[in-house]
Write an enzyme that holds these catalytic residues in place. Structure first.
Site, PDB file in Angstrom:
ATOM      1  N   CYS A  84      51.564  40.155  33.336  1.00 36.77           N
ATOM      2  CA  CYS A  84      50.247  39.693  32.717  1.00 36.77           C
ATOM      3  C   CYS A  84      49.790  40.316  31.507  1.00 36.77           C
ATOM      4  O   CYS A  84      50.413  40.370  30.567  1.00 36.77           O
ATOM      5  CB  CYS A  84      49.558  39.497  34.187  1.00 36.77           C
ATOM      6  SG  CYS A  84      47.997  38.320  33.596  1.00 36.77           S
ATOM      7  N   HIS A 175      51.795  37.871  38.623  1.00 39.00           N
ATOM      8  CA  HIS A 175      51.622  39.198  39.212  1.00 39.00           C
ATOM      9  C   HIS A 175      52.604  39.356  40.327  1.00 39.00           C
ATOM     10  O   HIS A 175      52.086  39.133  41.523  1.00 39.00           O
ATOM     11  CB  HIS A 175      50.196  39.473  39.785  1.00 39.00           C
ATOM     12  CG  HIS A 175      49.069  39.656  38.608  1.00 39.00           C
ATOM     13  ND1 HIS A 175      48.946  40.851  38.124  1.00 39.00           N
ATOM     14  CD2 HIS A 175      48.516  38.663  37.941  1.00 39.00           C
ATOM     15  CE1 HIS A 175      48.101  40.752  37.058  1.00 39.00           C
ATOM     16  NE2 HIS A 175      47.682  39.503  36.982  1.00 39.00           N
ATOM     17  N   GLU A 177      53.352  42.045  41.734  1.00 36.74           N
ATOM     18  CA  GLU A 177      52.917  43.143  42.585  1.00 36.74           C
ATOM     19  C   GLU A 177      51.893  42.814  43.762  1.00 36.74           C
ATOM     20  O   GLU A 177      51.756  43.507  44.559  1.00 36.74           O
ATOM     21  CB  GLU A 177      52.512  44.298  41.817  1.00 36.74           C
ATOM     22  CG  GLU A 177      51.046  44.054  41.314  1.00 36.74           C
ATOM     23  CD  GLU A 177      50.918  43.084  39.970  1.00 36.74           C
ATOM     24  OE1 GLU A 177      52.100  42.428  39.412  1.00 36.74           O
ATOM     25  OE2 GLU A 177      49.992  42.870  39.221  1.00 36.74           O
TER      26      GLU A 177
HETATM   27  N1  GLN Z   1      43.813  37.970  30.705  1.00 39.47           N
HETATM   28  C1  GLN Z   1      44.026  39.217  30.896  1.00 39.47           C
HETATM   29  C2  GLN Z   1      44.155  39.729  29.175  1.00 39.47           C
HETATM   30  O1  GLN Z   1      44.178  39.244  28.447  1.00 39.47           O
HETATM   31  C3  GLN Z   1      45.142  39.391  31.656  1.00 39.47           C
HETATM   32  C4  GLN Z   1      44.828  38.998  32.822  1.00 39.47           C
HETATM   33  C5  GLN Z   1      45.543  39.723  33.894  1.00 39.47           C
HETATM   34  O2  GLN Z   1      46.388  40.804  33.673  1.00 39.47           O
HETATM   35  N2  GLN Z   1      45.635  39.298  35.278  1.00 39.47           N
HETATM   36  O3  GLN Z   1      44.291  40.935  28.985  1.00 39.47           O
END
Ligand code: GLN
Length: 197
Positions: A84, A175, A177
């Site tokens: 992410c 995610h 994890e």
């Molecule tokens: N939208 C977040 C960002 O731009 C990332 C979101 C996440 O890691 N769950 O950093």
């Protein structure tokens, strides 16, 4: 195996647990260290760049000099799992001046693009290398909108890449994890071996 979790911000404890589970399933001893300062990454065999807030993670790893060490880790061919916000930080282009993209995964991303459609969602995704679908949790996920020639797309949702491999780096928009299923960590850190259920 010594696993470093980049711990300047984000969901660090969950990754630490997942890498322990992945290693335990293979009877591999694993030591997990949290990385907040320079000088730790060079001793790590594998690295995790967690979810969180990419602008914050980017600023702090740069300030601490950890960014150059992550680049060096990948240049040595050592595995990284980036999830992410981690995917955003490791991308080639995050289209956001506040993110100093490390250029380790040859994709460009649109931060929060999935989020503008749906803030969070879950989906069972088929991932290359895993026999059964993976229950993936997306939270304000980045949209991968350009993929370079050297990038293998491992999974898609609605035709969009959500898991990719670029050399030693596996990156996911979701995610892995946040579930008990450590197969994506296994895929990232034990790439040459049969996946264990
Ligand atoms: N939208 C977040 C960002 O731009 C990332 C979101 C996440 O890691 N769950 O950093």
């Amino acid at each position: 195996m010594k696993a470093g979790v980049i711990a300047v911000q984000g969901d660090v404890a969950e990754h630490a647990a997942a890498v322990r589970n992945a290693a335990a399933a293979r009877d591999e001893p694993a030591e997990v260290v949290e990385v907040r300062d320079a000088g730790i990454v060079p001793d790590c065999d594998v690295l995790l760049v967690p979810g969180g807030e990419s602008t914050t993670i980017s600023r702090l790893i740069r300030r601490e000099g950890i960014d150059a060490e992550i680049r060096e880790h990948v240049a040595r061919g050592k595995p990284v799992l980036a999830t992410c916000a981690g995917l955003i930080v490791c991308s080639r282009d995050a289209k956001d001046d506040r993110v100093d993209a490390l250029g380790l995964v040859d994709v460009s991303v649109d931060r929060n693009a999935f989020g503008r459609q749906k803030d969070s969602f879950e989906a069972n995704v088929s991932i290359t290398g895993l026999d059964d679908p993976f229950h993936a949790v997306f939270i304000r996920a980045p949209l991968v909108d350009e993929v370079g020639a050297g990038v293998e797309v491992l999974a898609t949702v609605d035709g969009r890449p959500v898991a990719v491999r670029n050399g030693p780096v596996v990156a996911t928009a979701f995610h892995p994890e946040l579930t008990d299923d450590a197969r994506v960590h296994d895929l990232a850190f034990f790439p040459e071996r049969e996946v264990v259920a």
